[in-house]
Design a protein around this motif. Structure first.
Motif, PDB file in Angstrom:
ATOM      1  N   ASP A 498       0.838  -1.182   0.000  1.00 13.92           N
ATOM      2  CA  ASP A 498       0.000   0.000   0.000  1.00 13.92           C
ATOM      3  C   ASP A 498       0.883   1.246   0.000  1.00 13.92           C
ATOM      4  O   ASP A 498       1.857   1.325   0.754  1.00 13.92           O
ATOM      5  CB  ASP A 498      -0.874  -0.032   1.253  1.00 13.92           C
ATOM      6  CG  ASP A 498      -1.897   1.080   1.271  1.00 13.92           C
ATOM      7  OD1 ASP A 498      -2.127   1.695   0.219  1.00 13.92           O
ATOM      8  OD2 ASP A 498      -2.466   1.321   2.356  1.00 13.92           O
ATOM      9  N   SER A 499       0.567   2.229  -0.832  1.00 17.12           N
ATOM     10  CA  SER A 499       1.382   3.438  -0.895  1.00 17.12           C
ATOM     11  C   SER A 499       0.498   4.661  -1.103  1.00 17.12           C
ATOM     12  O   SER A 499      -0.664   4.554  -1.499  1.00 17.12           O
ATOM     13  CB  SER A 499       2.417   3.344  -2.024  1.00 17.12           C
ATOM     14  OG  SER A 499       1.786   3.265  -3.288  1.00 17.12           O
ATOM     15  N   PHE A 500       1.061   5.815  -0.807  1.00 14.25           N
ATOM     16  CA  PHE A 500       0.412   7.105  -1.025  1.00 14.25           C
ATOM     17  C   PHE A 500       1.109   7.821  -2.170  1.00 14.25           C
ATOM     18  O   PHE A 500       2.335   7.717  -2.313  1.00 14.25           O
ATOM     19  CB  PHE A 500       0.515   7.975   0.231  1.00 14.25           C
ATOM     20  CG  PHE A 500      -0.419   7.584   1.348  1.00 14.25           C
ATOM     21  CD1 PHE A 500      -1.429   8.429   1.753  1.00 14.25           C
ATOM     22  CD2 PHE A 500      -0.276   6.371   2.006  1.00 14.25           C
ATOM     23  CE1 PHE A 500      -2.290   8.083   2.790  1.00 14.25           C
ATOM     24  CE2 PHE A 500      -1.107   6.013   3.039  1.00 14.25           C
ATOM     25  CZ  PHE A 500      -2.131   6.874   3.437  1.00 14.25           C
ATOM     26  N   VAL A 501       0.352   8.568  -2.970  1.00 12.38           N
ATOM     27  CA  VAL A 501       0.973   9.406  -3.998  1.00 12.38           C
ATOM     28  C   VAL A 501       1.192  10.792  -3.412  1.00 12.38           C
ATOM     29  O   VAL A 501       0.423  11.266  -2.559  1.00 12.38           O
ATOM     30  CB  VAL A 501       0.111   9.503  -5.280  1.00 12.38           C
ATOM     31  CG1 VAL A 501       0.038   8.170  -5.973  1.00 12.38           C
ATOM     32  CG2 VAL A 501      -1.285  10.022  -4.969  1.00 12.38           C
ATOM     33  N   LEU A 502       2.265  11.445  -3.858  1.00 13.52           N
ATOM     34  CA  LEU A 502       2.608  12.791  -3.409  1.00 13.52           C
ATOM     35  C   LEU A 502       2.263  13.764  -4.527  1.00 13.52           C
ATOM     36  O   LEU A 502       2.743  13.611  -5.656  1.00 13.52           O
ATOM     37  CB  LEU A 502       4.098  12.873  -3.069  1.00 13.52           C
ATOM     38  CG  LEU A 502       4.620  11.810  -2.084  1.00 13.52           C
ATOM     39  CD1 LEU A 502       6.113  11.973  -1.878  1.00 13.52           C
ATOM     40  CD2 LEU A 502       3.876  11.899  -0.760  1.00 13.52           C
ATOM     41  N   ILE A 503       1.440  14.740  -4.224  1.00 14.33           N
ATOM     42  CA  ILE A 503       0.917  15.654  -5.244  1.00 14.33           C
ATOM     43  C   ILE A 503       1.319  17.089  -4.914  1.00 14.33           C
ATOM     44  O   ILE A 503       1.155  17.545  -3.771  1.00 14.33           O
ATOM     45  CB  ILE A 503      -0.618  15.548  -5.340  1.00 14.33           C
ATOM     46  CG1 ILE A 503      -1.015  14.116  -5.750  1.00 14.33           C
ATOM     47  CG2 ILE A 503      -1.181  16.561  -6.315  1.00 14.33           C
ATOM     48  CD1 ILE A 503      -2.507  13.860  -5.710  1.00 14.33           C
ATOM     49  N   ASP A 504       1.867  17.775  -5.896  1.00  9.13           N
ATOM     50  CA  ASP A 504       2.143  19.202  -5.770  1.00  9.13           C
ATOM     51  C   ASP A 504       0.808  19.943  -5.829  1.00  9.13           C
ATOM     52  O   ASP A 504       0.114  19.920  -6.854  1.00  9.13           O
ATOM     53  CB  ASP A 504       3.071  19.659  -6.893  1.00  9.13           C
ATOM     54  CG  ASP A 504       3.524  21.106  -6.715  1.00  9.13           C
ATOM     55  OD1 ASP A 504       2.721  21.940  -6.270  1.00  9.13           O
ATOM     56  OD2 ASP A 504       4.697  21.405  -7.027  1.00  9.13           O
ATOM     57  N   GLY A 505       0.424  20.603  -4.725  1.00  8.94           N
ATOM     58  CA  GLY A 505      -0.883  21.231  -4.650  1.00  8.94           C
ATOM     59  C   GLY A 505      -1.085  22.351  -5.656  1.00  8.94           C
ATOM     60  O   GLY A 505      -2.212  22.616  -6.078  1.00  8.94           O
ATOM     61  N   ALA A 506       0.019  23.005  -6.056  1.00 10.47           N
ATOM     62  CA  ALA A 506      -0.109  24.131  -6.982  1.00 10.47           C
ATOM     63  C   ALA A 506      -0.365  23.665  -8.408  1.00 10.47           C
ATOM     64  O   ALA A 506      -1.223  24.204  -9.116  1.00 10.47           O
ATOM     65  CB  ALA A 506       1.154  24.996  -6.927  1.00 10.47           C
ATOM     66  N   SER A 507       0.380  22.637  -8.839  1.00 14.94           N
ATOM     67  CA  SER A 507       0.284  22.196 -10.233  1.00 14.94           C
ATOM     68  C   SER A 507      -0.579  20.965 -10.422  1.00 14.94           C
ATOM     69  O   SER A 507      -0.980  20.644 -11.540  1.00 14.94           O
ATOM     70  CB  SER A 507       1.686  21.902 -10.774  1.00 14.94           C
ATOM     71  OG  SER A 507       2.265  20.804 -10.078  1.00 14.94           O
ATOM     72  N   GLY A 508      -0.846  20.233  -9.335  1.00 11.10           N
ATOM     73  CA  GLY A 508      -1.580  18.973  -9.449  1.00 11.10           C
ATOM     74  C   GLY A 508      -0.728  17.830  -9.943  1.00 11.10           C
ATOM     75  O   GLY A 508      -1.220  16.716 -10.150  1.00 11.10           O
ATOM     76  N   GLU A 509       0.581  18.047 -10.095  1.00  7.59           N
ATOM     77  CA  GLU A 509       1.493  17.030 -10.633  1.00  7.59           C
ATOM     78  C   GLU A 509       1.849  16.010  -9.557  1.00  7.59           C
ATOM     79  O   GLU A 509       2.071  16.360  -8.391  1.00  7.59           O
ATOM     80  CB  GLU A 509       2.763  17.711 -11.143  1.00  7.59           C
ATOM     81  CG  GLU A 509       3.828  16.749 -11.642  1.00  7.59           C
ATOM     82  CD  GLU A 509       5.146  17.446 -11.933  1.00  7.59           C
ATOM     83  OE1 GLU A 509       6.073  16.765 -12.412  1.00  7.59           O
ATOM     84  OE2 GLU A 509       5.253  18.663 -11.679  1.00  7.59           O
TER      85      GLU A 509
END
Length: 766
Positions: A498-509
């Motif tokens: 199980d893992s989490f994705v890391l998302i840049d809140g500004a770009s959504g990347e």
């Protein structure tokens, strides 16, 4: 005529270390010439021509030996770093694939970077028509996977993809398995501990799938130098009678070895400067002097911090030519770093042990290892990356850990230590049962499987049936649910699937991923997280969506979590009396709760504040040794106020030396000390396997407990702290950050234990 000695680029650095006594050991190890033999005449003309195309006119003697042994039976090659192990298995596989157009081969690598590197290496032979290699891993686009199965005769993958993406669909790979001639397992020394125990079961499932399709492939393993290559090969594959190639005939560069100890900041407390800051300084100095350098650090956060501090020390044009490398980056990020490394665009890289392995990253001058990596074998593998141009510098930068400081005080003993044996347990009940369920999904389990899966398969199959996971039919044991996909629930590595994705809140990347087990303590809301040398502030950790939202951060503080750890005894396996204590071994449940986090100033590490968190409790079953000290403490008066600190210091001292007995990584174990455990009712110390299920690391500690006591006594006794001993005996698994530990009290307990050992024999119980 006089000769002028060439000034090495690291001379100024070493001289600086000598002058302020940070350099505690410095020695020069001579190189050696290669022992060459002609290209074997029995090689087919097209493989011989391919060697000529690649500019290879001779072989090292051990490469020719490996070629012949590969066709005699299963073979393991165990020679040093940069000894040409790849050619040892490339030659026999190329020979088979070029002479039989139906033949297939499988190359297994522990990392995606190594798979990419091997694909590049095969191109140099120019056998584009006869050899059709393809990488098949999680980064392979789904649209290309069907074509790869049909046209490729050499599949390069990793154990994870074999486990979850190939074996469950072996029917779709029918032509491949029906013609599988060679299986190559490179970097086999990596497959130890929990990871190795899982991979051993995957390889048995691979042999079973091949047998279903009518083949019995030859196995070739390649490993760094280890103490037990044949035992490792046999336990990994389940095969017997391995040939071994262990005479390294490759050239070896002259290498200077330096041991570097950060300076004391507080002589009274024994507090030293940060090993990360020292590593950044050493790394930056080497880059500035023109030495291409790789710097290894075990922790991902450490990698990011070293890079960040090194960038601050370098001129802008040099700072742009260094990069970090660790797990958690996206495929595009990894491939770009690998490209810049191999092209020479990068002058240096700070990496986790992902680059300890044999990826070709060009000619390096220096290799720096920050803190002890867990085994001497790993350290020598890391050091072996330097010196590709006939010279090299190998640096070991010690941390405050007791074991690191012990090695600094005994450098000759340290450097003379033999490499360890690789330990794995494919029959670990939890791991074995998981893979038996996967095997049942791949084909019904029958009596014919005993030859590959071992005699315990039937007992475990019945237990899985009783648990409602399997059912018995006329064809054999099959999954209870036809739509079940058990491989998806089984992670081969220590981290959860199980893992989490890391998302840049500004770009959504999407900028990376992180395992769920690490997410709670690393990317909780409010955390400062480092990624690719940049700081991010975590805005949100969404447990339902399995994602963390981050924003760039330029503040002047970092975060550190506070955890609460507990172990509960589930089942007693063995018990005996020794050293004046009641010693037990069995199953326990480990429980960890992240309570909150501190914000600390970057400059002075002063605490700014403490913020609470509400996160799920993590629990898993594992194996542990534990011992009760009530009789030992009651025998003579012991100050109650000093008891908890003494127990804590003793626990960490034993955790520090257990890897030298059990030959594991020190991050594979953890501990807990308490002056009143709810189940034992008194002072108790636990040392547990740090992974779900356990693999018997602490069993070694149980069996050799007397040595564990005496080694810890020597380690703590030589600790140079004059008061308290706060961090030099800290364990990486410690949840009680900054708690003062009592050196004097722990030595008193150890003295009582060793005196008891010498005056009263241990009594074994059931």
């Amino acid at each position: 005529m006089s000769t002028v000695r060439e000034i090495e680029p690291w001379e100024a650095l070493l001289e600086s270390g000598r002058s302020d006594e940070r350099l505690v050991h410095d020695d020069l190890y001579d190189g050696r010439a290669a022992r060459l033999v002609p290209i074997p005449p029995e090689l087919s003309w097209n493989v011989a021509a391919a060697l000529e195309q690649a500019g290879i006119e001779h072989l090292y003697a051990h490469q020719a030996d490996a070629l012949h042994k590969a066709f005699d039976g299963p073979t393991i090659i165990t020679t040093g770093t940069a000894s040409g192990k790849s050619l040892c298995f490339q030659l026999p596989t190329l020979e088979v694939l070029t002479s039989d157009r139906h033949a297939r081969a499988l190359y297994l690598y522990p990392t995606k970077a190594l798979a990419q590197d091997q694909a590049r290496a095969l191109q140099r032979f120019g056998l584009h028509k006869a050899i059709r290699p393809a990488i098949y891993d999680g980064d392979t686009p789904r649209a290309e996977r069907s074509a790869i199965r049909k046209r490729s005769n050499l599949i390069i993958t990793n154990p994870d993809m074999l486990h979850i993406g190939i074996l469950p669909h072996h029917a779709a790979w029918g032509d491949f398995f029906a013609n599988l001639a060679f299986v190559v397992v490179d970097e086999a020394h990596v497959y130890r501990g929990v990871f190795g125990s899982h991979v051993a079961n995957v390889l048995r499932r691979l042999r079973r799938a091949a047998a279903i399709h009518g083949t019995e492939p030859r196995f070739l393993l390649a490993s760094a130098t280890i103490a037990n290559p044949v035992e490792l090969a046999e336990r990994l594959t389940g095969l017997l009678d391995f040939n071994v190639v262990d005479q390294d005939t490759a050239p070896r560069a002259t290498r200077r070895v330096a041991i570097w100890n950060p300076p004391l900041l507080d002589e009274q407390l024994g507090v030293r400067a940060s090993a990360l800051y020292e590593a950044a300084e050493v790394f930056a100095e080497l880059i500035s002097s023109g030495a291409r350098t790789i710097c290894f650090m075990k922790s991902r956060k450490g990698v990011e911090l070293i890079l960040r501090h090194a960038v601050d020390r370098l001129e802008p044009e040099l700072a742009e030519r260094i990069a970090p490398y660790r797990a958690g980056y996206t495929p595009a990020q990894r491939h770009e770093i690998e490209r810049r490394l191999t092209s020479g665009e990068l002058l240096g890289v700070v990496a986790t042990d992902a680059l300890e392995l044999g990826i070709d990253i060009g000619e390096l001058d220096a290799a720096v290892c920050v803190t002890f990596p867990g085994t001497v074998a790993s350290l020598k593998q890391m050091w072996g990356r330097a010196g590709r141009r006939g010279r090299g510098l190998a640096v070991y930068i010690a941390g405050e850990d007791a074991l690191d400081q012990f090695f600094c005080r005994h450098p000759d003993d340290f450097l003379a230590r033999p490499v360890e044996a690789a330990i794995l347990d494919p029959e670990s009940p939890e791991i074995y049962a998981e893979h038996l369920l996967c095997a049942a999904h791949e084909a019904p389990l029958t009596e014919a499987d005993e030859a590959i899966l071992g005699p315990r398969w039937h007992q475990h199959a019945q237990e899985l049936t009783a648990a409602g996971l399997l059912r018995e039919r006329a064809t054999g044991f099959v999954p209870k649910r036809a739509d079940d996909y058990p491989a998806a629930r089984v992670s081969l590595r220590s981290a959860s699937a199980d893992s989490f994705v890391l998302i840049d809140g500004a770009s959504g990347e999407v900028i990376g991923t992180i395992e769920a087990a690490r997410a709670y303590s690393t990317v909780h809301e409010g955390a400062v997280y480092l990624h690719l040398g940049r700081s991010y502030h975590v805005l949100e950790l969404d447990l339902g969506a399995r994602r963390a939202v981050l924003e760039p951060f330029d503040g002047d503080y970092f975060t550190q979590t506070k955890r609460e750890i507990m172990t509960y005894i589930e089942r007693l396996g063995q018990r005996r009396t020794t050293c004046g204590v009641t010693l037990s071994y069995g199953s326990v449940v480990y429980s960890e709760a992240v309570l909150g986090y501190q914000r600390k100033g970057l400059q002075d590490h002063s605490v700014i504040d403490f913020l609470t968190l509400d996160l799920p409790i993590v629990e898993f079953q594992t194996r542990a040794l534990w011992y009760e000290l009530d009789e030992l403490i009651d025998a003579e008066p012991f100050p109650p106020a000093a008891l908890l600190g003494a127990l804590h210091a003793l626990e960490h001292g034993q955790i520090a030396v257990l890897p030298l007995i059990a030959m594991c990584d020190r991050w594979d174990i953890g501990g807990l000390s308490t002056n009143a455990h709810p189940q034992t009712g008194g002072p108790t110390i636990f040392i547990y396997d740090g992974h779900p299920g356990g693999i018997g690391i602490t069993r070694r500690g149980f069996e050799q407990f007397e040595r564990l006591v005496t080694d810890a006594q020597r380690l703590i006794g030589e600790c140079q702290c004059r008061s308290g001993c706060p961090s030099c005996v800290q364990s990486p698994k410690c949840g009680n950050l900054n708690e003062p530990l009592s050196k004097r009290g722990s030595l008193e307990l150890l003295h009582r234990m060793t005196v008891t050992t010498s005056t009263r024999p241990a009594a074994a119980e059931g």
